[in-house]
Each structure stands twice: as structure tokens, then as C-alpha cells.
Design a protein around this motif. Structure first.
Motif, PDB file in Angstrom:
ATOM      1  N   ALA A 113       0.829  -1.207   0.000  1.00  0.00           N
ATOM      2  CA  ALA A 113       0.000   0.000   0.000  1.00  0.00           C
ATOM      3  C   ALA A 113       0.862   1.255   0.000  1.00  0.00           C
ATOM      4  O   ALA A 113       0.562   2.228  -0.709  1.00  0.00           O
ATOM      5  N   ALA A 114       1.933   1.228   0.774  1.00  0.00           N
ATOM      6  CA  ALA A 114       2.837   2.379   0.824  1.00  0.00           C
ATOM      7  C   ALA A 114       3.500   2.614  -0.526  1.00  0.00           C
ATOM      8  O   ALA A 114       3.679   3.759  -0.958  1.00  0.00           O
ATOM      9  N   GLU A 115       3.830   1.523  -1.210  1.00  0.00           N
ATOM     10  CA  GLU A 115       4.441   1.654  -2.537  1.00  0.00           C
ATOM     11  C   GLU A 115       3.458   2.244  -3.532  1.00  0.00           C
ATOM     12  O   GLU A 115       3.824   3.105  -4.353  1.00  0.00           O
ATOM     13  N   LEU A 116       2.206   1.820  -3.464  1.00  0.00           N
ATOM     14  CA  LEU A 116       1.188   2.371  -4.359  1.00  0.00           C
ATOM     15  C   LEU A 116       0.992   3.866  -4.126  1.00  0.00           C
ATOM     16  O   LEU A 116       0.784   4.636  -5.067  1.00  0.00           O
ATOM     17  N   GLU A 117       1.065   4.272  -2.861  1.00  0.00           N
ATOM     18  CA  GLU A 117       0.838   5.670  -2.517  1.00  0.00           C
ATOM     19  C   GLU A 117       2.107   6.509  -2.611  1.00  0.00           C
ATOM     20  O   GLU A 117       2.053   7.729  -2.457  1.00  0.00           O
ATOM     21  N   GLY A 118       3.264   5.853  -2.832  1.00  0.00           N
ATOM     22  CA  GLY A 118       4.523   6.577  -2.903  1.00  0.00           C
ATOM     23  C   GLY A 118       5.010   7.082  -1.560  1.00  0.00           C
ATOM     24  O   GLY A 118       5.694   8.101  -1.477  1.00  0.00           O
ATOM     25  N   THR A 119       4.654   6.340  -0.490  1.00  0.00           N
ATOM     26  CA  THR A 119       5.064   6.738   0.869  1.00  0.00           C
ATOM     27  C   THR A 119       5.681   5.543   1.582  1.00  0.00           C
ATOM     28  O   THR A 119       5.176   5.090   2.604  1.00  0.00           O
ATOM     29  N   ARG A 120       6.779   5.046   1.075  1.00  0.00           N
ATOM     30  CA  ARG A 120       7.372   3.807   1.587  1.00  0.00           C
ATOM     31  C   ARG A 120       7.909   3.931   3.011  1.00  0.00           C
ATOM     32  O   ARG A 120       8.146   2.920   3.674  1.00  0.00           O
ATOM     33  N   ASP A 121       8.111   5.156   3.480  1.00  0.00           N
ATOM     34  CA  ASP A 121       8.657   5.354   4.827  1.00  0.00           C
ATOM     35  C   ASP A 121       7.554   5.452   5.880  1.00  0.00           C
ATOM     36  O   ASP A 121       7.820   5.768   7.038  1.00  0.00           O
ATOM     37  N   GLN A 122       6.316   5.174   5.507  1.00  0.00           N
ATOM     38  CA  GLN A 122       5.193   5.340   6.424  1.00  0.00           C
ATOM     39  C   GLN A 122       4.374   4.057   6.530  1.00  0.00           C
ATOM     40  O   GLN A 122       3.143   4.070   6.469  1.00  0.00           O
ATOM     41  N   LEU A 123       5.060   2.915   6.722  1.00  0.00           N
ATOM     42  CA  LEU A 123       4.373   1.627   6.715  1.00  0.00           C
ATOM     43  C   LEU A 123       3.389   1.491   7.869  1.00  0.00           C
ATOM     44  O   LEU A 123       2.239   1.077   7.674  1.00  0.00           O
ATOM     45  N   GLN A 124       3.838   1.795   9.091  1.00  0.00           N
ATOM     46  CA  GLN A 124       2.956   1.639  10.246  1.00  0.00           C
ATOM     47  C   GLN A 124       1.755   2.567  10.166  1.00  0.00           C
ATOM     48  O   GLN A 124       0.669   2.234  10.636  1.00  0.00           O
ATOM     49  N   GLU A 125       1.965   3.710   9.550  1.00  0.00           N
ATOM     50  CA  GLU A 125       0.867   4.672   9.417  1.00  0.00           C
ATOM     51  C   GLU A 125      -0.289   4.098   8.625  1.00  0.00           C
ATOM     52  O   GLU A 125      -1.457   4.419   8.882  1.00  0.00           O
ATOM     53  N   LYS A 126      -0.004   3.233   7.656  1.00  0.00           N
ATOM     54  CA  LYS A 126      -1.064   2.663   6.822  1.00  0.00           C
ATOM     55  C   LYS A 126      -2.018   1.809   7.645  1.00  0.00           C
ATOM     56  O   LYS A 126      -3.238   1.916   7.523  1.00  0.00           O
ATOM     57  N   GLU A 127      -1.461   0.938   8.506  1.00  0.00           N
ATOM     58  CA  GLU A 127      -2.322   0.103   9.328  1.00  0.00           C
ATOM     59  C   GLU A 127      -3.029   0.930  10.392  1.00  0.00           C
ATOM     60  O   GLU A 127      -4.200   0.685  10.702  1.00  0.00           O
ATOM     61  N   MET A 128      -2.347   1.915  10.964  1.00  0.00           N
ATOM     62  CA  MET A 128      -2.979   2.784  11.961  1.00  0.00           C
ATOM     63  C   MET A 128      -4.136   3.559  11.352  1.00  0.00           C
ATOM     64  O   MET A 128      -5.197   3.701  11.961  1.00  0.00           O
ATOM     65  N   ARG A 129      -3.937   4.066  10.139  1.00  0.00           N
ATOM     66  CA  ARG A 129      -4.996   4.816   9.460  1.00  0.00           C
ATOM     67  C   ARG A 129      -6.210   3.928   9.194  1.00  0.00           C
ATOM     68  O   ARG A 129      -7.364   4.336   9.393  1.00  0.00           O
ATOM     69  N   LEU A 130      -5.945   2.690   8.756  1.00  0.00           N
ATOM     70  CA  LEU A 130      -7.041   1.770   8.480  1.00  0.00           C
ATOM     71  C   LEU A 130      -7.777   1.409   9.762  1.00  0.00           C
ATOM     72  O   LEU A 130      -9.016   1.412   9.805  1.00  0.00           O
ATOM     73  N   ARG A 131      -7.032   1.100  10.814  1.00  0.00           N
ATOM     74  CA  ARG A 131      -7.674   0.760  12.089  1.00  0.00           C
ATOM     75  C   ARG A 131      -8.588   1.886  12.569  1.00  0.00           C
ATOM     76  O   ARG A 131      -9.696   1.643  13.049  1.00  0.00           O
ATOM     77  N   SER A 132      -8.120   3.111  12.454  1.00  0.00           N
ATOM     78  CA  SER A 132      -8.907   4.241  12.950  1.00  0.00           C
ATOM     79  C   SER A 132     -10.146   4.500  12.091  1.00  0.00           C
ATOM     80  O   SER A 132     -11.099   5.122  12.557  1.00  0.00           O
ATOM     81  N   SER A 133     -10.145   4.014  10.851  1.00  0.00           N
ATOM     82  CA  SER A 133     -11.286   4.222   9.960  1.00  0.00           C
ATOM     83  C   SER A 133     -12.395   3.194  10.164  1.00  0.00           C
ATOM     84  O   SER A 133     -13.550   3.460   9.837  1.00  0.00           O
ATOM     85  N   ILE A 134     -12.045   2.029  10.694  1.00  0.00           N
ATOM     86  CA  ILE A 134     -13.030   0.956  10.854  1.00  0.00           C
ATOM     87  C   ILE A 134     -13.903   1.243  12.072  1.00  0.00           C
ATOM     88  O   ILE A 134     -13.450   1.209  13.214  1.00  0.00           O
ATOM     89  N   MET A 135     -15.166   1.532  11.824  1.00  0.00           N
ATOM     90  CA  MET A 135     -16.103   1.883  12.888  1.00  0.00           C
ATOM     91  C   MET A 135     -16.732   0.643  13.532  1.00  0.00           C
ATOM     92  O   MET A 135     -16.942   0.592  14.737  1.00  0.00           O
ATOM     93  N   GLN A 136     -17.059  -0.361  12.704  1.00  0.00           N
ATOM     94  CA  GLN A 136     -17.715  -1.568  13.201  1.00  0.00           C
ATOM     95  C   GLN A 136     -17.380  -2.753  12.312  1.00  0.00           C
ATOM     96  O   GLN A 136     -17.128  -2.590  11.115  1.00  0.00           O
ATOM     97  N   ILE A 137     -17.402  -3.945  12.912  1.00  0.00           N
ATOM     98  CA  ILE A 137     -17.389  -5.201  12.174  1.00  0.00           C
ATOM     99  C   ILE A 137     -18.667  -5.932  12.575  1.00  0.00           C
ATOM    100  O   ILE A 137     -18.848  -6.286  13.738  1.00  0.00           O
ATOM    101  N   LEU A 138     -19.562  -6.124  11.620  1.00  0.00           N
ATOM    102  CA  LEU A 138     -20.885  -6.657  11.925  1.00  0.00           C
ATOM    103  C   LEU A 138     -21.130  -7.998  11.253  1.00  0.00           C
ATOM    104  O   LEU A 138     -20.658  -8.253  10.152  1.00  0.00           O
TER     105      LEU A 138
END
Length: 260
Positions: A113-138
Motif C-alpha cells: 500500500a505504501a508503494e502504491l501511494e509513494g510513501t514507503r517510509d510510512q508503513l505503520q501509518e497505513k495500518e494505523m490509518r485503516l484501524r482508525s477508519s473501521i467503525m464496526q465489524i458486523l
């Protein structure tokens, strides 16, 4: 094993962790990466990064406990709700969401994902961003009028659905009914981003073989038209692996916009 003895994904359940290891892992003998990881991630990233889908609320209805299809979504949609047919998949996802011991390692996909976005130095940020976006698992049930009962969701601006329609549909009628269930969750003008395997005859998880309704590219295009989806984009990638875990010919990415 003939098709009459194949198990049904949403009825019989499966080994959620084993499924991830077989089709989405970073192991050297995992041969599906081009079709299950790279192609869906690249297509979804392209669709969203070019501004073709807009809004704040996205629903994901996908097979298993995968999260890699949602990295790009979490950049453009502030709220994500994930729907699952199986409790085991929900438990597996929650391990990752809350960073619990034994959670599945998705670091190889955050790197992609970081390679697609051109931000290879921000790997942990990708998972943190996704976690914070998930409101519910139903838990969802397409036999119910309200598929997420007792929770009633607002209409989604966008829906991502990866490989689920084929495995929960025994025939054409059920496929159309299930597609209509998904479309009911989408607001007018919203988009469905669908990833599907074409001409599947069976797929395996562990030692068990599962049913999939067999269809081709034209069938999906016609199905979209019948439920009022205008096709904005589609791409087909021919199968790029050799494995007896699953039989299919290609992977389809197709985008349909719901009429206003």
C-alpha cells in the motif's frame, strides 16, 4: 469430491486463519499474490485515487478476514463498516484491529500500500490509518430483510465486495438476489467496486472444498445492468498461478454506479 458435496462458505464456515495463509500470506510457496493481493489493491487504489468514488462512508463485504483491499479506502473514506457472514472471520479481524497477541501479520500488504501511494517510509501509518477508519465489524445475514439486523446502517457512498458473491450463491437466481441485497446498502449515485474470480469450479480452505457459482465476465456485466448499475470501469487479469487449491480462469475488477 463432486460439486454436490462442496461445502457452503456462509453455511458451514471455514478455517479463517488457514484461508489467509493459503491465499494472502507472504510465504514463498503462496502463489496467488498477483491475483489476490497486487491486482485488487492496484485496481482499488487507481479507482479511488483518481477521484472516481467520493464520500465519507464505505462498506466492505468480502470473503474471509482480509484487510488489504481497504488500505486505499481508508485514505478517502473516514468511516468503514465491515460485514461478515462468519463469527470466526470476525474474531480473526478483531485480533488484528485491536492488535492482540496472535493477530495476523499484514505487514507485507501495508508495504504494498505504501508503494502504491509513494510513501514507503510510512508503513505503520497505513495500518494505523485503516484501524482508525473501521467503525464496526458486523455479522450479516442476507436472508434477513435488514441484512445487519438489529443494526440499521446508513446508505454507503461506496461498497467494496471481494470474492463473496460467488461463494454465497448456489445459482444465477441467488446471485442476482444477493447482488440486489448489496445494492440496497448503496446510496443513489454510489459505487460498487467488485472483485470476482471468473469460471470458478471449486476452491479449498485446508482439507475442505467449497462451492462457488461459476460465471464469466459477460454474466457479471449483464447482472450489473439488471440491478441498475452503470458500469464505469472494468479490467480482467488472466490467472497467474498454478495450484490445485482452486480452479478459476481470471480475476475481474468491475465498478458500477447506482442510478440516482
Amino acid at each position: 469430491m463432486d460439486s454436490t458435496t462442496h461445502k457452503l462458505y456462509h453455511v458451514h464456515g471455514m478455517d479463517a486463519r488457514g484461508f489467509l495463509e493459503s491465499y494472502f500470506s507472504n510465504k514463498e510457496d503462496m502463489v496467488f499474490a498477483d491475483d489476490t493481493l497486487k491486482f485488487p489493491m492496484a485496481m482499488i487504489h487507481y479507482q479511488l485515487s483518481t477521484g472516481r468514488a467520493e464520500g465519507t462512508f464505505l462498506i466492505d463485504i468480502s470473503i474471509g478476514s482480509s484487510i488489504h483491499q481497504l488500505y486505499s479506502a481508508s485514505k478517502f473514506f473516514k468511516k468503514i463498516v465491515i460485514l461478515k457472514f462468519q463469527e470466526r472471520c470476525i474474531m480473526e479481524l478483531n485480533r488484528w484491529l485491536y492488535d492482540r497477541t496472535g493477530a495476523y501479520d499484514w505487514s507485507h500488504t501495508s508495504s504494498a500500500a505504501a508503494e502504491l501511494e509513494g510513501t514507503r517510509d510510512q508503513l505503520q501509518e497505513k495500518e494505523m490509518r485503516l484501524r482508525s477508519s473501521i467503525m464496526q465489524i458486523l455479522k450479516c445475514d442476507f436472508e434477513q430483510e435488514n441484512t445487519t439486523s438489529p443494526v440499521r446502517l446508513p446508505f454507503a457512498d461506496c461498497i467494496i465486495s471481494m470474492w463473496i458473491l460467488g461463494v454465497i450463491s448456489k445459482n444465477e437466481d441467488e446471485y442476482m438476489k444477493n447482488l440486489e441485497k448489496i445494492i440496497k446498502l448503496l446510496k443513489p449515485g454510489g459505487q460498487l467496486l467488485l472483485i470476482a474470480a471468473l469460471d470458478v469450479t471449486y476452491w479449498s480452505a485446508g482439507a475442505e472444498q467449497f462451492h462457488s457459482f461459476k460465471f464469466d465476465e459477460e454474466f457479471v456485466k449483464n447482472a450489473f445492468g439488471k440491478v441498475g448499475l452503470v458500469i464505469d470501469y472494468y479490467a480482467v487479469q488472466r490467472r497467474r498461478n498454478v495450484s490445485d487449491l482452486i480452479e478459476y480462469k481470471a480475476v475481474l475488477f468491475i465498478v458500477g454506479r447506482k442510478g440516482e
